[in-house]
Design an enzyme around this catalytic site. Structure first.
Site, PDB file in Angstrom:
ATOM      1  N   HIS A 100     -12.296 -18.814   3.780  1.00  0.00           N
ATOM      2  CA  HIS A 100     -11.140 -19.097   2.940  1.00  0.00           C
ATOM      3  C   HIS A 100     -10.413 -20.329   3.484  1.00  0.00           C
ATOM      4  O   HIS A 100     -10.212 -20.458   4.692  1.00  0.00           O
ATOM      5  CB  HIS A 100     -10.173 -17.912   2.946  1.00  0.00           C
ATOM      6  N   ASP A 158      -1.780 -22.093  -2.615  1.00  0.00           N
ATOM      7  CA  ASP A 158      -2.411 -21.043  -1.813  1.00  0.00           C
ATOM      8  C   ASP A 158      -2.015 -21.212  -0.354  1.00  0.00           C
ATOM      9  O   ASP A 158      -1.715 -22.327   0.099  1.00  0.00           O
ATOM     10  CB  ASP A 158      -3.929 -21.095  -1.947  1.00  0.00           C
ATOM     11  N   ASP A 201      -9.031  -9.756  12.076  1.00  0.00           N
ATOM     12  CA  ASP A 201      -9.533  -9.694  10.692  1.00  0.00           C
ATOM     13  C   ASP A 201      -9.172 -10.957   9.923  1.00  0.00           C
ATOM     14  O   ASP A 201      -9.986 -11.475   9.149  1.00  0.00           O
ATOM     15  CB  ASP A 201      -8.958  -8.467   9.976  1.00  0.00           C
ATOM     16  N   GLU A 236      -2.886 -19.658   3.836  1.00  0.00           N
ATOM     17  CA  GLU A 236      -3.589 -18.804   4.799  1.00  0.00           C
ATOM     18  C   GLU A 236      -2.567 -18.382   5.841  1.00  0.00           C
ATOM     19  O   GLU A 236      -1.622 -19.132   6.140  1.00  0.00           O
ATOM     20  CB  GLU A 236      -4.760 -19.535   5.447  1.00  0.00           C
ATOM     21  N   HIS A 288     -10.319 -16.854   7.684  1.00  0.00           N
ATOM     22  CA  HIS A 288     -10.018 -18.286   7.556  1.00  0.00           C
ATOM     23  C   HIS A 288     -10.582 -19.157   8.681  1.00  0.00           C
ATOM     24  O   HIS A 288     -10.700 -20.373   8.515  1.00  0.00           O
ATOM     25  CB  HIS A 288      -8.505 -18.516   7.442  1.00  0.00           C
ATOM     26  N   ASP A 331      -9.247 -23.143  -1.969  1.00  0.00           N
ATOM     27  CA  ASP A 331      -8.917 -22.032  -2.867  1.00  0.00           C
ATOM     28  C   ASP A 331      -7.994 -22.486  -3.989  1.00  0.00           C
ATOM     29  O   ASP A 331      -8.111 -22.024  -5.132  1.00  0.00           O
ATOM     30  CB  ASP A 331      -8.269 -20.889  -2.084  1.00  0.00           C
TER      31      ASP A 331
END
Length: 243
Positions: A152, A7, A52, A9, A57, A157
């Site tokens: 997140h 994963d 956003d 970010e 995160h 994750d």
């Protein structure tokens, strides 16, 4: 089989417009056993995150300022991933960002280095068509505890995805299979005694008069609704009532 739950970010949603990777989480599983040999990297993207994305995160420009740039961690990342199957939720997003980073360094694309990619979003859509299949939705549906997921985070994750994947694939790989499809130890031989079924007399339960009448009415209704095309009525003899 070595699998890496993967994963990222990012600073935003569009790698083609200059958004960058800021965090990578990798969780290793070998033969359906989590090994604890994980990789977690923060990366200085040399730019700020969109508002956003920052709300998602929480990784600020100040926090990432002293972290290594992607060029400084690329060898470590590729060495860790080499040959493994990557398991990613919504794989095109993460792969697109990593490919953009690799392209800047003229290092090819991610699939040049890994053994394959499995997308759990596609798996979930096949298993749960028409339902929400985000990672949070799958955690709720498959009873994976995600109460720590306030923001997140790539490593968290990836850990959640590993739990989700194990539940998504239970029943397929719940038993270890050898190359010939035999469960358990391939050296174990099981002898099953043959049973003579002729020794058993099976009871025959006949329909009652009420059940015969209900069955006949149902077939008549089907025949009428289909314009006389009820094949079951033509082929199946009427059930016998109990004397």
């Amino acid at each position: 089989m070595r699998q890496i739950f993967f994963d990222t970010e990012t600073t935003g949603l569009d790698a083609d417009k200059g958004d960058r990777v800021i965090e990578i989480g990798c969780v290793e599983m070998v033969n359906r056993q989590l090994t604890g040999n994980n990789l977690h990297l923060y990366i200085n993207p040399e730019r700020a995150s969109h508002e956003d994305a920052l709300r998602v995160h929480g990784l600020t420009e100040a926090f990432l300022a002293d972290k290594p740039k992607f060029a400084e961690i690329v060898d470590r990342l590729l060495e860790f991933l080499t040959g493994a199957e990557l398991v990613i939720h919504n794989a095109p997003f993460d792969i697109g960002f990593i490919n953009a980073e690799l392209k800047r360094l003229r290092r090819g694309v991610l699939t040049d280095h890994v053994g394959g990619v499995r997308d759990t979003l596609l798996m979930a859509r096949d298993l749960f068509p028409g339902k929400a299949n985000s990672l949070d939705a799958l955690c709720r549906r498959l009873e994976v505890d995600n109460t720590k997921r306030v923001l997140h985070g790539a490593l968290l994750d990836a850990e959640l995805l590993a739990d989700v994947y194990i539940r998504l694939t239970r029943g397929q790989d719940a038993l270890l299979m050898d190359d010939h499809g035999d469960a358990g130890n391939s050296d174990m031989h099981v002898t099953v005694e043959a049973v003579d079924l002729s020794r058993f007399e099976l009871p025959v339960l006949l329909a009652s008069e009420a059940e015969v009448a209900a069955h006949a009415k149902l077939l008549a209704d089907l025949d009428k609704a289909s314009g006389g095309a009820c094949q079951w009525r033509k082929l199946q003899p009427a059930p016998q009532a109990v004397a």
